[in-house]
Design an enzyme around this catalytic site. Structure first.
Site, mmCIF file in Angstrom:
data_model
loop_
_atom_site.group_PDB
_atom_site.id
_atom_site.type_symbol
_atom_site.label_atom_id
_atom_site.label_comp_id
_atom_site.label_asym_id
_atom_site.label_seq_id
_atom_site.Cartn_x
_atom_site.Cartn_y
_atom_site.Cartn_z
ATOM 1 N N ARG A 108 -16.915 -11.955 -1.883
ATOM 2 C CA ARG A 108 -16.169 -11.567 -0.683
ATOM 3 C C ARG A 108 -16.157 -10.042 -0.578
ATOM 4 O O ARG A 108 -16.140 -9.349 -1.601
ATOM 5 C CB ARG A 108 -14.738 -12.100 -0.766
ATOM 6 C CG ARG A 108 -13.848 -11.605 0.346
ATOM 7 C CD ARG A 108 -12.463 -12.217 0.313
ATOM 8 N NE ARG A 108 -11.679 -11.681 1.395
ATOM 9 C CZ ARG A 108 -10.720 -10.774 1.242
ATOM 10 N NH1 ARG A 108 -10.406 -10.309 0.057
ATOM 11 N NH2 ARG A 108 -10.060 -10.325 2.292
ATOM 12 N N ASP A 159 0.849 -1.192 0.000
ATOM 13 C CA ASP A 159 0.000 0.000 0.000
ATOM 14 C C ASP A 159 0.887 1.245 0.000
ATOM 15 O O ASP A 159 1.766 1.369 0.849
ATOM 16 C CB ASP A 159 -0.918 -0.006 1.232
ATOM 17 C CG ASP A 159 -1.892 -1.179 1.205
ATOM 18 O OD1 ASP A 159 -2.243 -1.625 0.097
ATOM 19 O OD2 ASP A 159 -2.297 -1.640 2.287
ATOM 20 N N HIS A 203 1.277 -7.840 -0.558
ATOM 21 C CA HIS A 203 0.097 -8.672 -0.271
ATOM 22 C C HIS A 203 -0.826 -8.659 -1.480
ATOM 23 O O HIS A 203 -0.633 -7.878 -2.421
ATOM 24 C CB HIS A 203 -0.620 -8.192 0.998
ATOM 25 C CG HIS A 203 -1.028 -6.748 0.991
ATOM 26 N ND1 HIS A 203 -0.136 -5.708 1.155
ATOM 27 C CD2 HIS A 203 -2.245 -6.155 0.828
ATOM 28 C CE1 HIS A 203 -0.772 -4.566 1.096
ATOM 29 N NE2 HIS A 203 -2.060 -4.795 0.890
HETATM 30 C C1 LIG Z 1 -3.114 5.767 -3.782
HETATM 31 C C2 LIG Z 1 -3.779 4.679 -3.943
HETATM 32 C C3 LIG Z 1 -3.448 3.641 -4.966
HETATM 33 C C4 LIG Z 1 -4.453 2.581 -4.678
HETATM 34 C C5 LIG Z 1 -5.639 3.342 -4.194
HETATM 35 C C6 LIG Z 1 -5.015 4.263 -3.214
HETATM 36 O O1 LIG Z 1 -5.830 5.326 -2.933
HETATM 37 C C7 LIG Z 1 -4.689 3.460 -1.973
HETATM 38 C C8 LIG Z 1 -4.054 2.118 -2.231
HETATM 39 C C9 LIG Z 1 -3.783 1.668 -3.647
HETATM 40 C C10 LIG Z 1 -4.176 0.245 -4.094
HETATM 41 C C11 LIG Z 1 -5.490 -0.123 -3.466
HETATM 42 C C12 LIG Z 1 -3.289 -0.844 -3.694
HETATM 43 C C13 LIG Z 1 -3.790 -2.128 -4.396
HETATM 44 C C14 LIG Z 1 -3.641 -2.037 -5.860
HETATM 45 C C15 LIG Z 1 -4.481 -0.900 -6.445
HETATM 46 C C16 LIG Z 1 -4.122 -0.687 -7.868
HETATM 47 C C17 LIG Z 1 -5.904 -1.432 -6.490
HETATM 48 O O2 LIG Z 1 -6.077 -2.597 -6.910
HETATM 49 O O3 LIG Z 1 -6.880 -0.799 -6.177
HETATM 50 C C18 LIG Z 1 -4.203 0.382 -5.626
HETATM 51 C C19 LIG Z 1 -4.947 1.646 -5.788
HETATM 52 C C20 LIG Z 1 -5.075 2.254 -7.095
HETATM 53 O O4 LIG Z 1 -6.226 2.487 -7.431
HETATM 54 O O5 LIG Z 1 -4.067 2.544 -7.767
HETATM 55 O O1 LIG Z 2 -9.296 -7.275 0.118
HETATM 56 C C1 LIG Z 2 -8.254 -7.550 0.683
HETATM 57 O O2 LIG Z 2 -8.145 -8.490 1.470
HETATM 58 C C2 LIG Z 2 -7.010 -6.731 0.450
HETATM 59 C C3 LIG Z 2 -7.269 -5.442 -0.269
HETATM 60 C C4 LIG Z 2 -6.057 -4.602 -0.356
HETATM 61 O O3 LIG Z 2 -4.955 -5.041 -0.166
HETATM 62 C C5 LIG Z 2 -6.199 -3.169 -0.672
HETATM 63 O O4 LIG Z 2 -7.323 -2.723 -0.966
HETATM 64 O O5 LIG Z 2 -5.180 -2.470 -0.642
HETATM 65 FE FE LIG Z 3 -3.450 -3.416 0.066
#
Ligand SMILES: C=C1C[C@]23C[C@@]1(O)CC[C@H]2[C@]1(C)CCC[C@@](C)(C(=O)O)[C@H]1[C@@H]3C(=O)O
Ligand SMILES: O=C(O)CCC(=O)C(=O)O
Ligand SMILES: [Fe+2]
Length: 376
Positions: free
Chosen positions: A306, A242, A296
């Site tokens: 889920r 994150d 993760h």
């Molecule tokens: C700055 C950010 C990038 C993501 C959203 C967020 O506001 C906080 C965490 C990031 C994220 C959730 C981490 C997981 C992968 C990601 C691409 C996602 O699947 O949502 C990430 C976010 C994003 O939208 O880039």
């Molecule tokens: O849904 C989950 O268990 C993990 C989600 C996650 O890692 C995120 O939103 O950054």
């Molecule tokens: Fe995450």
């Protein structure tokens, strides 16, 4: 265009068409998932059966300012953060009713017809709104999930969220704003307690991080993972750290969160009533690299949907991310930066992975036209 009409014009994903809208109910009628959702083999390797042993930290005594309980909890935090940066908390002060309501609101929202969810579609670059499989951001390795995200500035008036839900989804969903306001308030309070524990565990000025995040500008994200007919080929959330400072995750009882540590993927099984907390890149910088964020991901499954609720604690946008003097030692690992810059980087230039922070610092030094990074 009204909602019913829009639904007739929205091209959905099929196996031979580039995806434009993620409609899992249509996709679930096909026996194969579109190739945009297929992840490289090494990223979908199954996890070890054995769950990761993440400490369960009781915050009851800490919240009552009991000295011994606080030191004990800080020691547990230290151990977890030196190992992988994940721990769970119980007696955290977030009521079962509030958690239940927050998950219920998610059900209410994600079970709406697609066209209605799209009425609050996230705009490019914005933190707010609904997104299906990040289709408008990425072309491949699409996550099998839908998200609803919004911002929460510490102290933000209830009307901000209430009006947002009312304006985008209508009066019948206005109460979602009230529930999520309460949820974000509870999350902020809890994250400030955790910040104090982190400071104690690192041996720095006890109030430093709590004060730093007093005006936090956080992000709330509801993750909805529909069932998937080929779960072994895709991921709900791909491997990433994150970029934010601290994440507080409420997962339902289905399970799917996995952490990469000691060379293998290990599940973190849901514990009723517990919240999962993990260190993000921004805290890695704030601890001068002492506490590392950890890779993760979330897997999906064939039969069950889920839900997870992620609260991402972030600094106020323009605040300099700088570790406390007591932790710097002989050198700074990362120069000063702001959350706004790192957020921009992850939204427009980089897909979060295990190297986000280093790549960001490198990118910044190549693109900035100021006098160079400040490590003082
Ligand atoms: C700055 C950010 C990038 C993501 C959203 C967020 O506001 C906080 C965490 C990031 C994220 C959730 C981490 C997981 C992968 C990601 C691409 C996602 O699947 O949502 C990430 C976010 C994003 O939208 O880039
Ligand atoms: O849904 C989950 O268990 C993990 C989600 C996650 O890692 C995120 O939103 O950054
Ligand atoms: Fe995450």
């Amino acid at each position: 265009m009204n909602a019913t009409l829009a639904s007739r014009f929205l091209p959905t994903i099929s196996n031979n068409q580039p995806p434009l809208v993620f409609d899992s109910s249509t996709l679930n009628t096909q026996n194969k998932i579109p190739e945009q959702f297929i992840w490289p083999q090494h990223e979908v390797v199954p996890a070890d059966y054995e769950a990761l042993n993440v400490p369960l930290i009781d915050l009851g005594g800490v919240r009552q300012h009991d000295n011994e309980a606080t030191w004990h909890a800080a020691r547990q935090v230290y151990k977890a953060c030196m190992a992988h940066g994940f721990f769970q908390v119980t007696n955290h002060g977030v009521s079962t009713e509030l958690t239940r309501d927050a998950l219920k609101c998610m059900d209410q929202f994600f079970h709406l017809p697609l066209a209605r969810k799209l009425s609050c579609k996230r705009k490019p670059g914005s933190m707010w709104g609904y997104a299906g499989a990040h289709i408008d951001r990425f072309a491949s390795r699409l996550p099998w999930k839908e998200t609803l995200s919004f911002g929460y500035q510490n102290g933000q008036r209830q009307e901000v969220l209430e009006n947002y839900f009312k304006a985008t989804l209508g009066e019948d969903l206005e109460q979602m704003g009230i529930v999520y306001q309460k949820y974000c308030e509870a999350m902020t309070k809890l994250s400030l307690t955790v910040m104090e524990l982190l400071a104690i565990s690192l041996g720095v000025e006890r109030e430093y991080y709590r004060d730093f995040f007093e005006d936090a500008s956080s992000i709330m994200r509801c993750n909805y993972y529909p069932p998937c007919q080929q779960p072994e080929l895709t991921l709900g959330t791909g491997p990433h750290s994150d970029p934010t400072a601290l994440t507080i995750l409420q997962q339902d009882q289905v399970g799917g969160l996995q952490v990469f540590t000691d060379g293998t993927w290990r599940p973190i099984r849901p514990v009723q009533g517990a919240l999962v907390i993990n260190i993000g890149d921004t805290f890695t910088a704030l601890s001068n690299g002492r506490y590392k964020s950890c890779l993760h991901r979330a897997v999906v499954n064939r039969h069950q949907e889920r839900r997870s609720l992620a609260f991402f604690l972030c600094p106020k946008e323009d605040k300099l991310v700088r570790p406390p003097a007591g932790i710097i030692g002989s050198s700074r690992l990362y120069p000063d930066f702001t959350w706004e810059e790192l957020r921009h980087f992850t939204q427009h230039h980089y897909r979060a992975d295990s190297k986000t922070l280093d790549s960001f610092i490198q990118w910044r030094s190549l693109t900035s036209n100021n006098s160079g990074p400040n490590y003082n």
